[in-house]
Design an enzyme around this catalytic site. Structure first.
Site, PDB file in Angstrom:
ATOM      1  N   ASP A   1       4.414 -12.953 -18.623  1.00  0.00           N
ATOM      2  CA  ASP A   1       4.856 -14.282 -19.101  1.00  0.00           C
ATOM      3  C   ASP A   1       6.192 -14.755 -18.533  1.00  0.00           C
ATOM      4  O   ASP A   1       6.952 -15.456 -19.229  1.00  0.00           O
ATOM      5  CB  ASP A   1       4.955 -14.286 -20.634  1.00  0.00           C
ATOM      6  CG  ASP A   1       3.605 -14.143 -21.310  1.00  0.00           C
ATOM      7  OD1 ASP A   1       2.600 -13.947 -20.618  1.00  0.00           O
ATOM      8  OD2 ASP A   1       3.572 -14.220 -22.554  1.00  0.00           O
TER       9      ASP A   1
ATOM     10  N   LYS B   1      -3.943 -14.915 -20.159  1.00  0.00           N
ATOM     11  CA  LYS B   1      -4.149 -14.495 -21.543  1.00  0.00           C
ATOM     12  C   LYS B   1      -3.895 -15.659 -22.498  1.00  0.00           C
ATOM     13  O   LYS B   1      -3.204 -16.626 -22.142  1.00  0.00           O
ATOM     14  CB  LYS B   1      -3.234 -13.313 -21.903  1.00  0.00           C
ATOM     15  CG  LYS B   1      -1.744 -13.657 -21.981  1.00  0.00           C
ATOM     16  CD  LYS B   1      -0.946 -12.432 -22.383  1.00  0.00           C
ATOM     17  CE  LYS B   1       0.549 -12.712 -22.458  1.00  0.00           C
ATOM     18  NZ  LYS B   1       0.932 -13.600 -23.555  1.00  0.00           N
TER      19      LYS B   1
ATOM     20  N   CYS C   1       5.527 -10.652 -26.602  1.00  0.00           N
ATOM     21  CA  CYS C   1       4.415 -10.420 -25.684  1.00  0.00           C
ATOM     22  C   CYS C   1       4.561  -9.118 -24.892  1.00  0.00           C
ATOM     23  O   CYS C   1       3.571  -8.447 -24.620  1.00  0.00           O
ATOM     24  CB  CYS C   1       4.269 -11.603 -24.743  1.00  0.00           C
ATOM     25  SG  CYS C   1       3.735 -13.108 -25.604  1.00  0.00           S
TER      26      CYS C   1
END
Length: 213
Positions: A24, A120, A153
């Site tokens: 991310d 995702k 995350c």
């Protein structure tokens, strides 16, 4: 009787055993003009970690360790009611990382042609994605986990990796959160229950014997 296991950092991060997972590192999470930056989140840890992450990615490529980029896509079609409840509870309902937007693009790092991108729609990179299949197909045993945010995350991905029987190496200075205490709490959780916490320099040093492979 104890089973054979990988004991040293060198064994865990060795080419053939390991993959580097970048979670991310995207504009909405990391850039001053992204959603989190505009909302006033403290991006100082992100700014500090990016040069370390870039060195780690370069080192992995030189050593022949696969680099896998994880990209969050949070289009409304993927999001359940609990997502909206959480956003309402913390007072943060801004859309982020929508398909095709600048905010979903990678921030100061990018995959090379042929490198894997896993998209995702939940915190963990393993939930309803092909990541586990990709890793097992390459006989990967260890994950070097990096990215943003350490306590959400990144930690979710590291925990799920351990639960799927991968060794976890969390790269401390190649991860970032928006609060230092949250970052440190996540490191403690990983070190106690799920893997090792190491510096980028330690990981790169462990690769040096393999640099010309």
């Amino acid at each position: 009787m104890s089973k054979h296991f990988l004991k040293t950092l060198g064994e865990k991060v060795a080419p053939g055993n390991a993959a580097l997972v970048v979670v991310d590192v995207q504009q909405d999470f990391c850039a001053e003009d992204g959603v989190f930056g505009q909302a006033g989140y403290d991006l100082s840890m992100v700014r500090e970690m990016v040069p370390h992450l870039r060195r780690l990615i370069s080192g992995a490529r030189e050593a022949g360790v696969p680099v896998i980029f994880v990209q969050a896509i949070y289009d409304p079609v993927y999001l359940p009611p609990v997502w909206y409840e959480r956003n309402a509870r913390i007072g943060f309902d801004k859309a982020r990382c929508l398909s095709g937007t600048w905010g979903a693009e990678f921030h100061e790092v990018a995959p090379l042609p042929g490198e894997t991108v896993v998209r995702k729609h939940r915190y963990s990179a393993f939930v309803d994605t092909e990541l586990d299949l990709i890793l097992r197909s390459q006989e990967i045993r260890s994950l070097i986990v990096t990215g943003v945010a350490t306590n959400i995350c990144v930690e979710s991905t590291a925990r799920d990796a351990f639960m799927r029987d991968y060794y976890v190496v969390l790269a401390d200075d190649a991860c970032a959160a928006y609060q230092k205490e949250m970052h440190q709490a996540a490191l403690t959780n990983i070190a106690v229950g799920f893997g090792t916490v190491n510096k980028v320099d330690e990981i790169i040093a462990a690769w040096r014997p393999h640099g010309n492979n």
